[in-house]
Design an enzyme around this catalytic site. Structure first.
Site, PDB file in Angstrom:
ATOM      1  N   ASN A 159      52.651   2.640  28.279  1.00  0.00           N
ATOM      2  CA  ASN A 159      54.026   2.291  27.883  1.00  0.00           C
ATOM      3  C   ASN A 159      54.853   1.828  29.090  1.00  0.00           C
ATOM      4  OD1 ASN A 159      54.470   4.635  29.289  1.00  0.00           O
ATOM      5  ND2 ASN A 159      55.395   5.782  27.605  1.00  0.00           N
TER       6      ASN A 159
ATOM      7  N   HIS B 257      55.149   3.494  31.960  1.00  0.00           N
ATOM      8  CA  HIS B 257      55.709   4.553  32.815  1.00  0.00           C
ATOM      9  C   HIS B 257      55.087   4.550  34.209  1.00  0.00           C
ATOM     10  CE1 HIS B 257      52.738   7.939  31.333  1.00  0.00           C
ATOM     11  NE2 HIS B 257      52.228   7.274  32.334  1.00  0.00           N
TER      12      HIS B 257
ATOM     13  N   GLU C 214      59.395   7.798  31.745  1.00  0.00           N
ATOM     14  CA  GLU C 214      59.107   7.146  30.484  1.00  0.00           C
ATOM     15  C   GLU C 214      60.147   6.056  30.207  1.00  0.00           C
ATOM     16  OE1 GLU C 214      56.272   7.886  29.533  1.00  0.00           O
ATOM     17  OE2 GLU C 214      56.058   9.809  28.522  1.00  0.00           O
TER      18      GLU C 214
ATOM     19  N   ASP D 211      53.983  13.960  39.961  1.00  0.00           N
ATOM     20  CA  ASP D 211      54.421  14.686  38.771  1.00  0.00           C
ATOM     21  C   ASP D 211      53.530  15.881  38.446  1.00  0.00           C
ATOM     22  OD1 ASP D 211      52.219  13.176  38.010  1.00  0.00           O
ATOM     23  OD2 ASP D 211      53.358  11.824  36.721  1.00  0.00           O
TER      24      ASP D 211
HETATM   25  P1  PGA Z   1      45.458   6.423  33.870  1.00  0.00           P
HETATM   26  O1  PGA Z   1      46.983   6.821  33.717  1.00  0.00           O
HETATM   27  O2  PGA Z   1      45.212   6.177  35.322  1.00  0.00           O
HETATM   28  O3  PGA Z   1      44.735   7.604  33.364  1.00  0.00           O
HETATM   29  O4  PGA Z   1      45.257   5.181  33.046  1.00  0.00           O
HETATM   30  C1  PGA Z   1      47.957   6.197  34.473  1.00  0.00           C
HETATM   31  C2  PGA Z   1      49.316   6.698  34.052  1.00  0.00           C
HETATM   32  O5  PGA Z   1      49.498   7.112  32.890  1.00  0.00           O
HETATM   33  O6  PGA Z   1      50.225   6.652  34.891  1.00  0.00           O
END
Ligand code: PGA
Length: 241
Positions: free
Chosen positions: A137, A139, A144, A67
């Protein structure tokens, strides 16, 4: 979904780096799907070390990232392009021409760019190993929670919880976090031959939902249970079941 608990973040990082290095030994021209975020930093550091020690060779590897934010120049220090360069690509012997991130410049051009990204993944032969983190959440990439499952790369509106969580990377200022992003679809992710998800202790609750709750796009990571070869390495507190 195979869940393997390990006692520390260092061990998760080692497991992910070893899985990637093993993949490259089996298939030197592998196509890797890569993620950004805090979680993969340890694994990326180790891959840099392994590359310098001659234990991992990226010279024939192609990568596709999950992304990118919309509205940021690739050269912006906050872009995922910059993140990947700083934390991985500059530390390994990869040909920059073989690294790909989705891009999102203007609403109208965006879908054409998304379609081209999907085609580029297909033309590369598909993703052999996809590395993932998980959002608070649920995702994966920037898919999302939603009522629908997205198949291909597309533009998304970020949720308030993601904007809040990611503001730490924008000097704590939520206003600076882009509101939209471009992400591989859940379908793109599920088409990878192998999926490795790494998850720190702070993600216990959401990992529990993804692993044992209903399989639903409301918890995008739960859809990984539909994949025949998905391994989750999580820090012990992240999975107490
Ligand atoms: P993080 O984020 O590795 O910074 O915890 C993971 C994500 O949001 O996919």
């Amino acid at each position: 979904m195979r869940i393997i608990e390990l006692p520390s973040y260092e061990q998760i990082s080692r497991a992910a780096a070893d899985a990637i290095a093993y993949q490259l030994r089996r298939k030197p021209d592998s196509v890797l799907g890569l993620c950004t975020g805090t979680t993969p930093l340890g694994a990326y550091e180790l891959l840099g070390e392994m590359c310098r020690a001659g234990q991992a060779d990226f010279s024939r590897v192609t990568t596709f990232n999950l992304d990118e934010y919309c509205g940021l120049e690739a050269s912006s220090p906050d872009s995922y392009h910059s993140f990947m360069h700083a934390n991985l690509f500059s530390k390994i012997n990869i040909d920059p021409a073989n690294t790909h991130l989705p891009s999102c410049e203007g609403e109208a051009a965006a879908q054409a760019a998304c379609d081209a990204y999907e085609r580029a993944i297909e033309q590369a032969g598909g993703i052999d190993l996809q590395l993932l983190g998980i959002g608070g959440n649920g995702h994966i990439g920037f898919n999302e929670p939603s009522d629908v499952i997205s198949d291909i790369t597309h533009v998304v509106r970020l949720t308030e919880s993601t904007i809040k969580a990611n503001s730490r990377l924008f000097g704590g200022e939520e206003a600076k976090v882009p509101r939209t992003a471009v992400t591989m679809g859940v379908g793109t992710i599920l088409r990878a031959c192998r999926i490795v998800l790494i998850c720190g202790a702070g993600k216990y609750e959401i990992l529990q939902k993804a692993a044992a709750g209903p399989i639903t796009p409301q918890v995008p990571a739960s859809l990984l249970r539909l994949h025949p070869d998905c391994t989750v390495w999580c820090e012990r507190q992240a999975h107490k079941m």
